[in-house]
Design an enzyme around this catalytic site. Structure first.
Site, mmCIF file in Angstrom:
data_model
loop_
_atom_site.group_PDB
_atom_site.id
_atom_site.type_symbol
_atom_site.label_atom_id
_atom_site.label_comp_id
_atom_site.label_asym_id
_atom_site.label_seq_id
_atom_site.Cartn_x
_atom_site.Cartn_y
_atom_site.Cartn_z
ATOM 1 N N HIS A 132 0.866 -1.188 0.000
ATOM 2 C CA HIS A 132 0.000 0.000 0.000
ATOM 3 C C HIS A 132 0.905 1.241 0.000
ATOM 4 C CE1 HIS A 132 -2.758 3.092 1.422
ATOM 5 N NE2 HIS A 132 -3.742 2.300 1.041
ATOM 6 N N GLU A 154 0.802 4.123 1.330
ATOM 7 C CA GLU A 154 1.093 4.739 2.642
ATOM 8 C C GLU A 154 2.122 3.893 3.411
ATOM 9 O OE1 GLU A 154 -2.389 5.749 5.002
ATOM 10 O OE2 GLU A 154 -1.169 5.658 6.810
ATOM 11 N N SER A 212 -12.940 7.985 -1.583
ATOM 12 C CA SER A 212 -12.501 8.647 -2.810
ATOM 13 C C SER A 212 -13.644 8.722 -3.838
ATOM 14 C CB SER A 212 -11.293 7.902 -3.389
ATOM 15 O OG SER A 212 -11.553 6.529 -3.468
HETATM 16 S S1 SF4 Z 1 -8.027 12.070 6.281
HETATM 17 FE FE1 SF4 Z 1 -8.141 10.572 4.607
HETATM 18 S S2 SF4 Z 1 -6.093 10.605 3.678
HETATM 19 FE FE2 SF4 Z 1 -5.928 11.563 5.704
HETATM 20 S S3 SF4 Z 1 -5.320 9.901 7.057
HETATM 21 FE FE3 SF4 Z 1 -7.546 10.054 7.146
HETATM 22 S S4 SF4 Z 1 -8.262 8.567 5.621
HETATM 23 FE FE4 SF4 Z 1 -6.066 8.936 5.186
#
Ligand code: SF4
Length: 280
Positions: free
Chosen positions: A125, A127, A264
Protein backbone atom coordinates in the site's frame (compact mmCIF):
# COMPACT_ATOMS: atom_id res chain seq x y z
CA UNK A 1 -38.37 1.73 -1.86
CA UNK A 2 -36.91 3.75 1.00
CA UNK A 3 -33.39 5.09 0.34
CA UNK A 4 -31.20 5.67 3.41
CA UNK A 5 -27.93 7.59 2.91
CA UNK A 6 -25.04 6.88 5.32
CA UNK A 7 -24.22 9.54 7.93
CA UNK A 8 -20.61 9.68 6.69
CA UNK A 9 -19.55 9.04 3.11
CA UNK A 10 -17.53 10.42 0.23
CA UNK A 11 -14.23 12.33 0.29
CA UNK A 12 -12.19 12.47 3.49
CA UNK A 13 -10.22 15.64 4.30
CA UNK A 14 -6.98 14.22 2.87
CA UNK A 15 -8.56 13.34 -0.49
CA UNK A 16 -10.30 16.73 -0.82
CA UNK A 17 -7.02 18.47 -0.12
CA UNK A 18 -5.17 16.32 -2.71
CA UNK A 19 -7.76 17.17 -5.38
CA UNK A 20 -7.51 20.91 -4.62
CA UNK A 21 -3.73 20.72 -4.91
CA UNK A 22 -4.05 18.81 -8.19
CA UNK A 23 -6.05 21.76 -9.60
CA UNK A 24 -3.28 24.14 -8.49
CA UNK A 25 -0.63 21.87 -10.03
CA UNK A 26 -2.46 21.72 -13.37
CA UNK A 27 -2.85 25.52 -13.44
CA UNK A 28 0.86 25.98 -12.61
CA UNK A 29 1.92 23.47 -15.26
CA UNK A 30 -0.20 25.18 -17.94
CA UNK A 31 1.17 28.61 -16.99
CA UNK A 32 4.78 27.38 -17.15
CA UNK A 33 4.31 24.99 -20.11
CA UNK A 34 5.40 21.97 -18.07
CA UNK A 35 4.10 18.39 -18.08
CA UNK A 36 2.02 17.49 -15.02
CA UNK A 37 1.92 14.12 -13.29
CA UNK A 38 0.53 12.40 -10.22
CA UNK A 39 2.52 9.83 -8.30
CA UNK A 40 0.25 6.82 -8.80
CA UNK A 41 -3.50 7.38 -9.26
CA UNK A 42 -4.41 10.44 -7.17
CA UNK A 43 -7.51 8.68 -5.88
CA UNK A 44 -9.10 5.31 -6.65
CA UNK A 45 -11.86 6.71 -8.77
CA UNK A 46 -11.89 6.16 -12.56
CA UNK A 47 -14.12 9.18 -13.35
CA UNK A 48 -11.86 11.60 -11.48
CA UNK A 49 -8.67 10.10 -12.96
CA UNK A 50 -10.18 10.34 -16.48
CA UNK A 51 -11.12 13.99 -15.90
CA UNK A 52 -7.59 14.84 -14.66
CA UNK A 53 -6.07 12.94 -17.61
CA UNK A 54 -8.18 14.98 -20.03
CA UNK A 55 -6.53 18.08 -18.60
CA UNK A 56 -3.05 16.66 -19.10
CA UNK A 57 -2.27 14.92 -15.80
CA UNK A 58 -0.64 11.54 -16.33
CA UNK A 59 0.08 8.91 -13.73
CA UNK A 60 3.70 7.89 -13.15
CA UNK A 61 5.42 5.82 -10.47
CA UNK A 62 9.03 6.79 -11.05
CA UNK A 63 10.99 9.74 -12.54
CA UNK A 64 12.86 7.41 -14.92
CA UNK A 65 11.89 7.93 -18.57
CA UNK A 66 9.68 11.00 -17.99
CA UNK A 67 10.32 14.62 -18.89
CA UNK A 68 10.70 16.59 -15.62
CA UNK A 69 7.62 18.61 -14.73
CA UNK A 70 5.13 19.14 -11.91
CA UNK A 71 4.41 16.09 -9.73
CA UNK A 72 1.51 15.83 -7.29
CA UNK A 73 2.25 13.54 -4.35
CA UNK A 74 -1.06 11.97 -3.27
CA UNK A 75 -2.50 11.86 0.26
CA UNK A 76 -0.70 8.55 1.03
CA UNK A 77 2.72 10.28 0.97
CA UNK A 78 6.00 9.23 -0.64
CA UNK A 79 9.14 7.46 0.58
CA UNK A 80 12.12 9.75 1.24
CA UNK A 81 14.22 7.90 -1.36
CA UNK A 82 11.63 8.34 -4.13
CA UNK A 83 11.06 11.96 -3.09
CA UNK A 84 14.81 12.64 -3.44
CA UNK A 85 14.97 10.88 -6.80
CA UNK A 86 12.18 13.09 -8.22
CA UNK A 87 13.89 16.24 -6.88
CA UNK A 88 17.29 15.17 -8.28
CA UNK A 89 15.63 14.51 -11.66
CA UNK A 90 14.36 18.13 -11.73
CA UNK A 91 10.66 17.66 -10.84
CA UNK A 92 8.72 20.28 -8.89
CA UNK A 93 6.66 18.57 -6.18
CA UNK A 94 3.17 19.65 -5.07
CA UNK A 95 2.96 17.59 -1.90
CA UNK A 96 -0.60 16.55 -0.99
CA UNK A 97 0.51 14.11 1.72
CA UNK A 98 -2.38 14.18 4.21
CA UNK A 99 -1.36 16.08 7.38
CA UNK A 100 -2.30 12.99 9.45
CA UNK A 101 0.06 10.82 7.36
CA UNK A 102 2.75 13.53 7.40
CA UNK A 103 2.60 13.61 11.20
CA UNK A 104 3.03 9.81 11.35
CA UNK A 105 6.02 9.93 9.00
CA UNK A 106 7.72 12.57 11.19
CA UNK A 107 6.99 10.46 14.26
CA UNK A 108 8.51 7.38 12.61
CA UNK A 109 11.71 9.35 12.00
CA UNK A 110 11.70 10.33 15.69
CA UNK A 111 10.90 6.91 17.19
CA UNK A 112 13.19 4.97 14.85
CA UNK A 113 16.21 6.58 16.52
CA UNK A 114 15.51 4.54 19.67
CA UNK A 115 13.12 1.73 18.68
CA UNK A 116 12.72 -0.77 15.86
CA UNK A 117 9.46 0.07 14.11
CA UNK A 118 6.49 -2.24 13.58
CA UNK A 119 4.21 -1.14 10.74
CA UNK A 120 0.72 -2.67 10.74
CA UNK A 121 -0.61 -2.29 7.22
CA UNK A 122 -1.24 -3.82 3.81
CA UNK A 123 1.79 -5.02 1.85
CA UNK A 124 2.57 -2.64 -1.03
CA UNK A 125 0.00 0.00 0.00
CA UNK A 126 1.45 3.43 -0.91
CA UNK A 127 1.09 4.74 2.64
CA UNK A 128 2.97 1.68 3.94
CA UNK A 129 5.71 2.17 1.32
CA UNK A 130 6.06 5.80 2.49
CA UNK A 131 6.33 4.61 6.13
CA UNK A 132 8.87 1.90 5.29
CA UNK A 133 10.86 4.42 3.22
CA UNK A 134 11.61 6.97 5.96
CA UNK A 135 15.33 7.81 5.97
CA UNK A 136 17.43 8.84 8.96
CA UNK A 137 20.82 10.33 8.03
CA UNK A 138 20.36 8.90 4.56
CA UNK A 139 19.73 5.36 5.87
CA UNK A 140 16.39 3.55 5.62
CA UNK A 141 14.81 2.85 9.02
CA UNK A 142 14.55 -0.68 10.37
CA UNK A 143 10.91 -1.77 10.21
CA UNK A 144 8.82 -4.94 10.36
CA UNK A 145 5.58 -5.12 8.42
CA UNK A 146 2.71 -7.01 10.04
CA UNK A 147 -0.28 -7.66 7.79
CA UNK A 148 -2.02 -10.37 9.89
CA UNK A 149 -1.76 -11.81 13.38
CA UNK A 150 0.10 -14.99 12.34
CA UNK A 151 3.11 -12.83 11.45
CA UNK A 152 3.55 -11.58 15.03
CA UNK A 153 5.29 -14.83 16.07
CA UNK A 154 8.29 -13.93 13.88
CA UNK A 155 9.09 -10.92 16.10
CA UNK A 156 11.59 -11.05 18.95
CA UNK A 157 10.70 -9.56 22.34
CA UNK A 158 12.15 -6.06 22.31
CA UNK A 159 10.76 -2.53 22.80
CA UNK A 160 9.01 -1.72 19.49
CA UNK A 161 7.24 1.45 18.41
CA UNK A 162 4.08 0.53 16.46
CA UNK A 163 2.56 2.53 13.60
CA UNK A 164 -0.72 1.68 11.88
CA UNK A 165 -1.71 2.45 8.28
CA UNK A 166 -4.43 5.09 8.70
CA UNK A 167 -6.99 3.14 6.66
CA UNK A 168 -6.19 -0.33 8.03
CA UNK A 169 -9.04 -2.72 8.82
CA UNK A 170 -10.18 -2.29 12.43
CA UNK A 171 -11.03 -5.96 13.01
CA UNK A 172 -7.64 -7.13 11.70
CA UNK A 173 -5.94 -4.51 13.83
CA UNK A 174 -7.65 -5.76 16.99
CA UNK A 175 -6.55 -9.33 16.19
CA UNK A 176 -2.95 -8.20 15.71
CA UNK A 177 -3.08 -6.11 18.91
CA UNK A 178 -4.25 -9.16 20.85
CA UNK A 179 -1.29 -11.18 19.55
CA UNK A 180 1.11 -8.35 20.36
CA UNK A 181 0.00 -8.39 24.01
CA UNK A 182 2.68 -11.00 24.76
CA UNK A 183 5.30 -8.30 24.10
CA UNK A 184 5.58 -6.14 27.17
CA UNK A 185 7.44 -3.09 25.87
CA UNK A 186 5.34 -1.98 22.93
CA UNK A 187 4.36 1.64 22.29
CA UNK A 188 1.44 2.35 19.94
CA UNK A 189 2.23 5.74 18.44
CA UNK A 190 -0.82 6.28 16.19
CA UNK A 191 -4.24 4.81 15.45
CA UNK A 192 -6.49 4.30 12.43
CA UNK A 193 -7.70 7.68 11.10
CA UNK A 194 -10.98 8.82 12.74
CA UNK A 195 -12.34 9.43 9.25
CA UNK A 196 -12.02 5.68 8.48
CA UNK A 197 -13.57 4.76 11.84
CA UNK A 198 -16.58 7.03 11.23
CA UNK A 199 -17.13 5.49 7.79
CA UNK A 200 -17.03 2.03 9.31
CA UNK A 201 -19.55 3.01 12.00
CA UNK A 202 -21.82 4.46 9.32
CA UNK A 203 -21.60 1.17 7.37
CA UNK A 204 -22.55 -0.90 10.42
CA UNK A 205 -25.37 1.49 11.18
CA UNK A 206 -26.77 1.15 7.65
CA UNK A 207 -26.42 -2.63 7.67
CA UNK A 208 -28.54 -2.62 10.84
CA UNK A 209 -31.34 -0.50 9.33
CA UNK A 210 -31.48 -1.65 5.68
CA UNK A 211 -32.26 -4.79 3.70
CA UNK A 212 -29.28 -4.17 1.39
CA UNK A 213 -26.64 -1.50 0.79
CA UNK A 214 -25.23 0.03 -2.41
CA UNK A 215 -21.53 0.74 -1.80
CA UNK A 216 -20.27 3.29 -4.34
CA UNK A 217 -16.56 3.57 -5.15
CA UNK A 218 -13.71 2.57 -7.46
CA UNK A 219 -13.14 -1.14 -8.01
CA UNK A 220 -9.52 -0.64 -6.84
CA UNK A 221 -10.45 1.37 -3.74
CA UNK A 222 -9.41 -0.69 -0.71
CA UNK A 223 -11.60 1.29 1.69
CA UNK A 224 -14.69 0.86 -0.56
CA UNK A 225 -14.06 -2.90 -0.78
CA UNK A 226 -13.63 -3.05 3.02
CA UNK A 227 -16.96 -1.23 3.54
CA UNK A 228 -18.76 -3.65 1.22
CA UNK A 229 -17.22 -6.59 3.08
CA UNK A 230 -18.27 -5.13 6.41
CA UNK A 231 -21.89 -4.93 5.25
CA UNK A 232 -21.75 -8.53 3.92
CA UNK A 233 -20.27 -9.74 7.22
CA UNK A 234 -23.32 -8.28 8.93
CA UNK A 235 -25.42 -10.65 6.82
CA UNK A 236 -26.76 -7.95 4.46
CA UNK A 237 -26.43 -7.85 0.68
CA UNK A 238 -23.79 -5.32 -0.45
CA UNK A 239 -23.62 -4.19 -4.09
CA UNK A 240 -20.23 -2.61 -4.90
CA UNK A 241 -20.76 -0.28 -7.87
CA UNK A 242 -18.61 2.42 -9.47
CA UNK A 243 -21.48 4.59 -10.71
CA UNK A 244 -25.21 4.72 -11.51
CA UNK A 245 -24.82 2.64 -14.70
CA UNK A 246 -23.89 -0.37 -12.56
CA UNK A 247 -26.93 -0.40 -10.25
CA UNK A 248 -28.15 -4.02 -10.51
CA UNK A 249 -31.88 -4.58 -11.18
CA UNK A 250 -32.06 -6.61 -7.96
CA UNK A 251 -31.19 -3.50 -5.90
CA UNK A 252 -34.65 -2.06 -6.72
CA UNK A 253 -36.39 -5.06 -5.15
CA UNK A 254 -35.56 -4.14 -1.53
CA UNK A 255 -37.87 -2.23 0.80
CA UNK A 256 -34.99 -0.30 2.38
CA UNK A 257 -31.76 0.35 0.49
CA UNK A 258 -28.73 1.99 2.15
CA UNK A 259 -26.28 4.22 0.24
CA UNK A 260 -22.65 4.18 1.27
CA UNK A 261 -19.51 5.48 -0.48
CA UNK A 262 -15.75 5.15 -0.07
CA UNK A 263 -13.38 7.99 0.84
CA UNK A 264 -12.50 8.65 -2.81
CA UNK A 265 -16.02 8.78 -4.28
CA UNK A 266 -17.05 12.22 -5.62
CA UNK A 267 -20.36 13.61 -4.34
CA UNK A 268 -21.50 14.03 -7.98
CA UNK A 269 -21.33 10.24 -8.45
CA UNK A 270 -23.24 9.62 -5.19
CA UNK A 271 -25.92 12.17 -6.15
CA UNK A 272 -26.29 10.59 -9.59
CA UNK A 273 -26.86 7.15 -8.02
CA UNK A 274 -29.53 8.57 -5.68
CA UNK A 275 -31.25 10.42 -8.59
CA UNK A 276 -31.30 7.22 -10.66
CA UNK A 277 -32.83 5.24 -7.79
CA UNK A 278 -35.47 7.91 -7.18
CA UNK A 279 -36.49 7.92 -10.87
CA UNK A 280 -37.54 4.25 -10.71
S1 SF4 B 1 -8.03 12.07 6.28
FE1 SF4 B 1 -8.14 10.57 4.61
S2 SF4 B 1 -6.09 10.61 3.68
FE2 SF4 B 1 -5.93 11.56 5.70
S3 SF4 B 1 -5.32 9.90 7.06
FE3 SF4 B 1 -7.55 10.05 7.15
S4 SF4 B 1 -8.26 8.57 5.62
FE4 SF4 B 1 -6.07 8.94 5.19
Amino acid sequence: MKIVPAKTMGYCGGVSRALDLAEEAIAYAIEHALPVYSLGPLIHNPQVIASLAKRGMSVIEDPEGHEPGVLVVRAHGISDTLHNRFIDAGFLLFDATCPVVRHNLSNIAHWAKTHPIIIIGHQGHPEVLAMQGVLIDGKQIESFLITKREEVSALSNQPYAVFVQTTFDQVLLEEIRTSLKEFDRIVYVNEICPSSINRRRAALDLAGQCDAVLVIGGRQSANTKALAELVSNEGKKAYHIEDSTEIPAEAFSHDTLGILAGASTPSSVIEDVVRTLQKE
